[in-house]
Motif scaffolding. Structure first.
Motif, PDB file in Angstrom:
ATOM      1  N   GLY A   1      -0.955  12.096  -0.808  1.00  0.00           N
ATOM      2  CA  GLY A   1      -0.800  11.767  -2.225  1.00  0.00           C
ATOM      3  C   GLY A   1      -1.950  12.295  -3.064  1.00  0.00           C
ATOM      4  N   LEU A   2      -3.162  12.205  -2.534  1.00  0.00           N
ATOM      5  CA  LEU A   2      -4.313  12.744  -3.255  1.00  0.00           C
ATOM      6  C   LEU A   2      -4.242  14.265  -3.351  1.00  0.00           C
ATOM      7  CD1 LEU A   2      -7.171  10.518  -1.778  1.00  0.00           C
ATOM      8  CD2 LEU A   2      -6.056  10.307  -4.005  1.00  0.00           C
TER       9      LEU A   2
ATOM     10  N   PHE B   1       2.373   5.831  -7.559  1.00  0.00           N
ATOM     11  CA  PHE B   1       1.301   6.673  -8.091  1.00  0.00           C
ATOM     12  C   PHE B   1       1.794   8.087  -8.346  1.00  0.00           C
ATOM     13  CE2 PHE B   1      -2.060   9.699  -6.648  1.00  0.00           C
ATOM     14  CZ  PHE B   1      -2.892   9.612  -7.747  1.00  0.00           C
TER      15      PHE B   1
ATOM     16  N   VAL C   1       0.839  -1.211   0.000  1.00  0.00           N
ATOM     17  CA  VAL C   1       0.000   0.000   0.000  1.00  0.00           C
ATOM     18  C   VAL C   1       0.872   1.258   0.000  1.00  0.00           C
ATOM     19  CG1 VAL C   1      -1.580   1.361   1.421  1.00  0.00           C
ATOM     20  CG2 VAL C   1      -2.016  -1.064   1.050  1.00  0.00           C
ATOM     21  N   LEU C   2       1.942   1.261   0.797  1.00  0.00           N
ATOM     22  CA  LEU C   2       2.805   2.434   0.872  1.00  0.00           C
ATOM     23  C   LEU C   2       3.633   2.617  -0.403  1.00  0.00           C
ATOM     24  CD1 LEU C   2       3.984   2.093   4.583  1.00  0.00           C
ATOM     25  CD2 LEU C   2       2.377   3.758   3.657  1.00  0.00           C
TER      26      LEU C   2
ATOM     27  N   ARG D   1       1.568   4.063  -3.265  1.00  0.00           N
ATOM     28  CA  ARG D   1       1.362   5.511  -3.207  1.00  0.00           C
ATOM     29  C   ARG D   1       2.520   6.254  -3.854  1.00  0.00           C
ATOM     30  NH1 ARG D   1       4.264  10.014  -0.884  1.00  0.00           N
ATOM     31  NH2 ARG D   1       2.801  11.532  -0.036  1.00  0.00           N
ATOM     32  N   ASP D   2       3.767   5.844  -3.556  1.00  0.00           N
ATOM     33  CA  ASP D   2       4.924   6.497  -4.163  1.00  0.00           C
ATOM     34  C   ASP D   2       4.966   6.262  -5.672  1.00  0.00           C
ATOM     35  OD1 ASP D   2       5.893   7.685  -1.887  1.00  0.00           O
ATOM     36  OD2 ASP D   2       7.200   6.022  -1.351  1.00  0.00           O
TER      37      ASP D   2
ATOM     38  N   TYR E   1      -0.613   9.277   4.604  1.00  0.00           N
ATOM     39  CA  TYR E   1       0.313   9.171   3.471  1.00  0.00           C
ATOM     40  C   TYR E   1      -0.453   9.187   2.149  1.00  0.00           C
ATOM     41  CZ  TYR E   1       4.940   7.782   1.680  1.00  0.00           C
ATOM     42  OH  TYR E   1       6.167   7.754   1.059  1.00  0.00           O
ATOM     43  N   TRP E   2      -1.547   8.420   2.101  1.00  0.00           N
ATOM     44  CA  TRP E   2      -2.359   8.405   0.886  1.00  0.00           C
ATOM     45  C   TRP E   2      -3.144   9.708   0.716  1.00  0.00           C
ATOM     46  CZ3 TRP E   2      -3.022   6.161  -3.641  1.00  0.00           C
ATOM     47  CH2 TRP E   2      -2.344   4.964  -3.883  1.00  0.00           C
ATOM     48  N   TRP E   3      -3.603  10.280   1.828  1.00  0.00           N
ATOM     49  CA  TRP E   3      -4.311  11.558   1.741  1.00  0.00           C
ATOM     50  C   TRP E   3      -3.395  12.631   1.163  1.00  0.00           C
ATOM     51  CZ3 TRP E   3      -8.635  13.880   1.219  1.00  0.00           C
ATOM     52  CH2 TRP E   3      -8.783  15.231   1.533  1.00  0.00           C
TER      53      TRP E   3
ATOM     54  N   THR F   1      -0.297   5.558   7.383  1.00  0.00           N
ATOM     55  CA  THR F   1      -0.637   5.068   6.041  1.00  0.00           C
ATOM     56  C   THR F   1      -1.806   5.849   5.455  1.00  0.00           C
ATOM     57  OG1 THR F   1       0.144   2.840   6.624  1.00  0.00           O
ATOM     58  CG2 THR F   1      -1.312   3.041   4.709  1.00  0.00           C
TER      59      THR F   1
END
Length: 253
Positions: free
Chosen positions: A176-177, A108, A101-102, A105-106, A172-174, A169
């Motif tokens: 990224g968005l 992406f 998952v992590l 994100r990178d 981290y994704w937030w 996590t």
């Protein structure tokens, strides 16, 4: 005597600390996987965290900001995250999907960099969410290593470590968005601005801020972002960083 521009400096104290931190990544991974000397590994991780704070402080106080520092600093953070995750996964302390998952994100964010460069923009500045997520993850990994030991300390470390890991996590994704939204706005601006060839040749005169307006005060110069200032300028080969310091700029966390 000719003085080297601040943004082009290489041999600075902050950069030296970043290089030492990078050299510690394979040592950390070896300590975790081969002799399994967790306490030495955690000590090295603590040193990495301290030097991460210290090099930014020195860069601001001594005016030793540099472009290479803006690249080395987030690179070291991501490598320590990856190394700690790999060690935890190989030893069966955390499931493989957390690492997937992590890393996803990178990946992406990395896929969007060529599109930004096509329109003349560099890497996006680090936002507060990205820095917060990185800190949460770097706090969680030492605790998850300690969680492998029996006793009340291990139980507490497991609970707190997983709390940091889950929150880290998610944030981290937030972050990224948020980068994706920021990047899409810049791409839309780039489609209506100067041709990409003009940007590559350094002739594009306009600077853009995140609101889509021309920054008239910074014609002809590049600009690095900071946590407090999310403006992104066109890239310029002869422009140094702003006075905000080397921390919080460069590749997104």
């Amino acid at each position: 005597m000719r003085t080297e521009p601040v943004g082009r400096r290489v041999w600075t104290v902050p950069n030296l600390l970043s290089v030492v931190r990078l050299l510690g990544v394979p040592v950390f991974l070896w300590l975790v996987l081969v002799p399994r000397e967790d306490w030495w590994a955690l000590g090295l991780l603590a040193f990495a965290g301290l030097s991460d704070w210290l090099d930014g402080k020195i860069a601001r106080l001594w005016n030793q900001s540099s472009r290479i520092g803006e690249l080395l600093d987030p690179m070291a953070d991501r490598l320590y995250i990856f190394a700690a995750l790999l060690g935890l996964v190989v030893r069966g302390i955390v499931p493989w999907w957390l690492m997937a998952v992590l890393v996803a994100r990178d990946a992406f964010l990395t896929l969007g960099l060529p599109l930004l460069r096509h329109y003349g923009y560099g890497a996006l500045p680090v936002n507060f969410a990205g820095k917060t997520a990185t800190l949460c993850l770097l706090y969680s990994f030492p605790l998850l290593f300690v969680a492998g030991y029996s006793g009340i300390a291990g139980d507490i470390a497991q609970t707190v470590g997983w709390a940091f890991a889950i929150w880290g996590t998610a944030i981290y994704w937030w972050s990224g968005l948020l980068y994706a939204v920021h990047a899409s706005r810049l791409v839309r601006q780039g489609r209506g601005s100067a041709p990409n060839s003009a940007v590559r040749n350094g002739t594009a005169p306009q600077q853009w801020n995140t609101a889509g307006n021309v920054d008239e005060s910074r014609h002809g110069s590049g600009r690095h972002g900071s946590e407090a200032n999310m403006s992104v300028g066109r890239r310029s080969d002869d422009a140094g960083p702003t006075s905000g310091g080397r921390k919080g700029a460069g590749s997104p966390h």
